[in-house]
Motif scaffolding. Structure first.
Motif, PDB file in Angstrom:
ATOM      1  N   VAL A  33     -18.376  -1.842  -3.341  1.00 44.80           N
ATOM      2  CA  VAL A  33     -17.559  -2.366  -4.449  1.00 44.80           C
ATOM      3  C   VAL A  33     -16.907  -3.663  -3.984  1.00 44.80           C
ATOM      4  N   GLY A  34     -16.292  -4.372  -4.913  1.00 47.90           N
ATOM      5  CA  GLY A  34     -15.635  -5.624  -4.566  1.00 47.90           C
ATOM      6  C   GLY A  34     -14.278  -5.394  -3.905  1.00 47.90           C
ATOM      7  N   ILE A  35     -13.850  -6.387  -3.148  1.00 52.07           N
ATOM      8  CA  ILE A  35     -12.564  -6.292  -2.460  1.00 52.07           C
ATOM      9  C   ILE A  35     -11.403  -6.161  -3.451  1.00 52.07           C
ATOM     10  N   THR A  36     -11.517  -6.814  -4.612  1.00 54.06           N
ATOM     11  CA  THR A  36     -10.473  -6.711  -5.632  1.00 54.06           C
ATOM     12  C   THR A  36     -10.362  -5.277  -6.126  1.00 54.06           C
ATOM     13  N   THR A  37     -11.477  -4.603  -6.288  1.00 55.18           N
ATOM     14  CA  THR A  37     -11.478  -3.206  -6.723  1.00 55.18           C
ATOM     15  C   THR A  37     -10.779  -2.333  -5.680  1.00 55.18           C
ATOM     16  N   VAL A  38     -11.115  -2.522  -4.411  1.00 54.42           N
ATOM     17  CA  VAL A  38     -10.482  -1.745  -3.341  1.00 54.42           C
ATOM     18  C   VAL A  38      -8.980  -2.005  -3.319  1.00 54.42           C
ATOM     19  N   ARG A  39      -8.595  -3.264  -3.406  1.00 50.20           N
ATOM     20  CA  ARG A  39      -7.181  -3.628  -3.370  1.00 50.20           C
ATOM     21  C   ARG A  39      -6.412  -2.979  -4.530  1.00 50.20           C
ATOM     22  N   LYS A  40      -6.982  -3.048  -5.745  1.00 51.53           N
ATOM     23  CA  LYS A  40      -6.327  -2.473  -6.929  1.00 51.53           C
ATOM     24  C   LYS A  40      -6.212  -0.956  -6.821  1.00 51.53           C
ATOM     25  N   ARG A  41      -7.282  -0.322  -6.374  1.00 54.39           N
ATOM     26  CA  ARG A  41      -7.267   1.144  -6.285  1.00 54.39           C
ATOM     27  C   ARG A  41      -6.300   1.625  -5.216  1.00 54.39           C
ATOM     28  N   LEU A  42      -6.236   0.942  -4.091  1.00 55.05           N
ATOM     29  CA  LEU A  42      -5.249   1.302  -3.065  1.00 55.05           C
ATOM     30  C   LEU A  42      -3.836   1.110  -3.591  1.00 55.05           C
ATOM     31  N   ALA A  43      -3.592   0.005  -4.278  1.00 49.85           N
ATOM     32  CA  ALA A  43      -2.262  -0.252  -4.842  1.00 49.85           C
ATOM     33  C   ALA A  43      -1.885   0.834  -5.841  1.00 49.85           C
ATOM     34  N   LEU A  44      -2.842   1.277  -6.640  1.00 47.68           N
ATOM     35  CA  LEU A  44      -2.589   2.331  -7.619  1.00 47.68           C
ATOM     36  C   LEU A  44      -2.288   3.668  -6.931  1.00 47.68           C
ATOM     37  N   LEU A  45      -3.054   3.987  -5.899  1.00 52.43           N
ATOM     38  CA  LEU A  45      -2.796   5.213  -5.134  1.00 52.43           C
ATOM     39  C   LEU A  45      -1.380   5.225  -4.563  1.00 52.43           C
ATOM     40  N   VAL A  46      -0.965   4.113  -3.994  1.00 54.79           N
ATOM     41  CA  VAL A  46       0.380   4.011  -3.411  1.00 54.79           C
ATOM     42  C   VAL A  46       1.441   4.055  -4.515  1.00 54.79           C
ATOM     43  N   ALA A  47       1.232   3.299  -5.595  1.00 60.45           N
ATOM     44  CA  ALA A  47       2.209   3.252  -6.691  1.00 60.45           C
ATOM     45  C   ALA A  47       2.405   4.617  -7.334  1.00 60.45           C
ATOM     46  N   ASN A  48       1.325   5.395  -7.458  1.00 63.46           N
ATOM     47  CA  ASN A  48       1.411   6.724  -8.071  1.00 63.46           C
ATOM     48  C   ASN A  48       1.811   7.804  -7.076  1.00 63.46           C
ATOM     49  N   GLU A  49       2.084   7.381  -5.845  1.00 64.12           N
ATOM     50  CA  GLU A  49       2.454   8.299  -4.759  1.00 64.12           C
ATOM     51  C   GLU A  49       1.385   9.353  -4.490  1.00 64.12           C
ATOM     52  N   ASP A  50       0.126   8.993  -4.746  1.00 67.82           N
ATOM     53  CA  ASP A  50      -1.001   9.841  -4.383  1.00 67.82           C
ATOM     54  C   ASP A  50      -1.463   9.548  -2.961  1.00 67.82           C
ATOM     55  N   LEU A  51      -0.988   8.448  -2.412  1.00 68.03           N
ATOM     56  CA  LEU A  51      -1.285   8.057  -1.040  1.00 68.03           C
ATOM     57  C   LEU A  51       0.022   7.627  -0.392  1.00 68.03           C
ATOM     58  N   GLU A  52       0.302   8.207   0.747  1.00 65.42           N
ATOM     59  CA  GLU A  52       1.497   7.830   1.493  1.00 65.42           C
ATOM     60  C   GLU A  52       1.062   7.274   2.839  1.00 65.42           C
ATOM     61  N   LEU A  53       1.581   6.125   3.178  1.00 66.34           N
ATOM     62  CA  LEU A  53       1.249   5.487   4.443  1.00 66.34           C
ATOM     63  C   LEU A  53       2.127   6.092   5.530  1.00 66.34           C
ATOM     64  N   ARG A  54       1.533   6.345   6.673  1.00 63.42           N
ATOM     65  CA  ARG A  54       2.239   7.021   7.752  1.00 63.42           C
ATOM     66  C   ARG A  54       1.812   6.430   9.074  1.00 63.42           C
ATOM     67  N   CYS A  55       2.767   6.277   9.955  1.00 60.79           N
ATOM     68  CA  CYS A  55       2.486   5.796  11.299  1.00 60.79           C
ATOM     69  C   CYS A  55       3.117   6.780  12.276  1.00 60.79           C
ATOM     70  N   GLU A  56       2.309   7.388  13.094  1.00 62.80           N
ATOM     71  CA  GLU A  56       2.812   8.335  14.092  1.00 62.80           C
ATOM     72  C   GLU A  56       3.082   7.615  15.403  1.00 62.80           C
ATOM     73  N   VAL A  57       3.952   8.190  16.185  1.00 59.58           N
ATOM     74  CA  VAL A  57       4.238   7.674  17.516  1.00 59.58           C
ATOM     75  C   VAL A  57       3.888   8.738  18.533  1.00 59.58           C
ATOM     76  N   ALA A  58       3.685   8.329  19.763  1.00 59.16           N
ATOM     77  CA  ALA A  58       3.397   9.275  20.838  1.00 59.16           C
ATOM     78  C   ALA A  58       4.698  10.000  21.174  1.00 59.16           C
ATOM     79  N   GLN A  59       4.833  11.212  20.692  1.00 56.95           N
ATOM     80  CA  GLN A  59       6.088  11.956  20.809  1.00 56.95           C
ATOM     81  C   GLN A  59       6.633  12.040  22.234  1.00 56.95           C
ATOM     82  N   PRO A  60       5.829  12.369  23.238  1.00 60.39           N
ATOM     83  CA  PRO A  60       6.392  12.459  24.589  1.00 60.39           C
ATOM     84  C   PRO A  60       6.937  11.135  25.126  1.00 60.39           C
ATOM     85  N   LEU A  61       6.465  10.024  24.560  1.00 59.73           N
ATOM     86  CA  LEU A  61       6.874   8.708  25.055  1.00 59.73           C
ATOM     87  C   LEU A  61       8.040   8.095  24.275  1.00 59.73           C
TER      88      LEU A  61
END
Length: 169
Positions: A33-61
């Motif tokens: 698919v086109g990059i615009t399609t990917v960008r729009k669909r990701l934005a929609l997933l995030v806006a609708n809270e169907d996708l949550e971005l998460r960054c984990e850290v190395a807990q012991p460190l």
């Protein structure tokens, strides 16, 4: 959800789960698919809270090497107040509502030392009189977290795909 977001869900989110730093151009090419399609669909997933971005850290460190699960019972007359109070506790990583048993909350916490468990429990029950701690368990080490295989220092060394959209059979 597949029809709502198209091909991005099945293939793209699994790809992003394996490497969240995947370039959108690469993702678009892989999905056909086109990059615009990917960008729009990701934005929609995030806006609708169907996708949550998460960054984990190395807990012991990170200075919080002790991971504890607390099973609790709380009278949920004012769920918003309870949520606000629990969200203000920096040690709490997640709080999950449970059904079907005596415990109706599972609270995941990271602590600096084992003795901190008692202090946290005391702070929670003082701030939340409606909360009763039923049980707790300390995890000595995680070998996998959020689809990542971890080394002894808690760093990701490989991935296990988390494809929740595929038929489990």
């Amino acid at each position: 959800m597949e029809t709502r977001y198209g091909v991005l869900v099945a293939g793209g989110l699994c790809r992003l789960g394996a490497d969240g730093r995947t370039w959108l151009t690469d993702l678009a090419e892989e999905l056909g698919v086109g990059i615009t399609t990917v960008r729009k669909r990701l934005a929609l997933l995030v806006a609708n809270e169907d996708l949550e971005l998460r960054c984990e850290v190395a807990q012991p460190l990170c200075g919080w090497p002790i991971s504890t699960s607390i099973w609790a019972q709380a009278h949920l007359d004012d769920r918003d107040a309870l949520t606000r109070l629990l969200a203000a506790v920096p040690e709490i990583r997640a709080c999950i509502g449970l059904a079907g048993g005596t415990a109706n909350l599972l609270i995941s916490v990271w602590l600096r030392s084992l003795p901190d468990i008692r202090g946290l429990e005391s702070r929670l029950t003082s701030a939340l009189p409606q909360l009763k701690v039923l049980d707790q368990a300390v995890s000595l080490r995680f070998v996998k977290r959020m689809g990542r295989i971890l080394d002894p220092a808690g760093r990701s060394v490989s991935t296990v795909p988390m494809d929740i959209w595929s038929d489990p059979s």
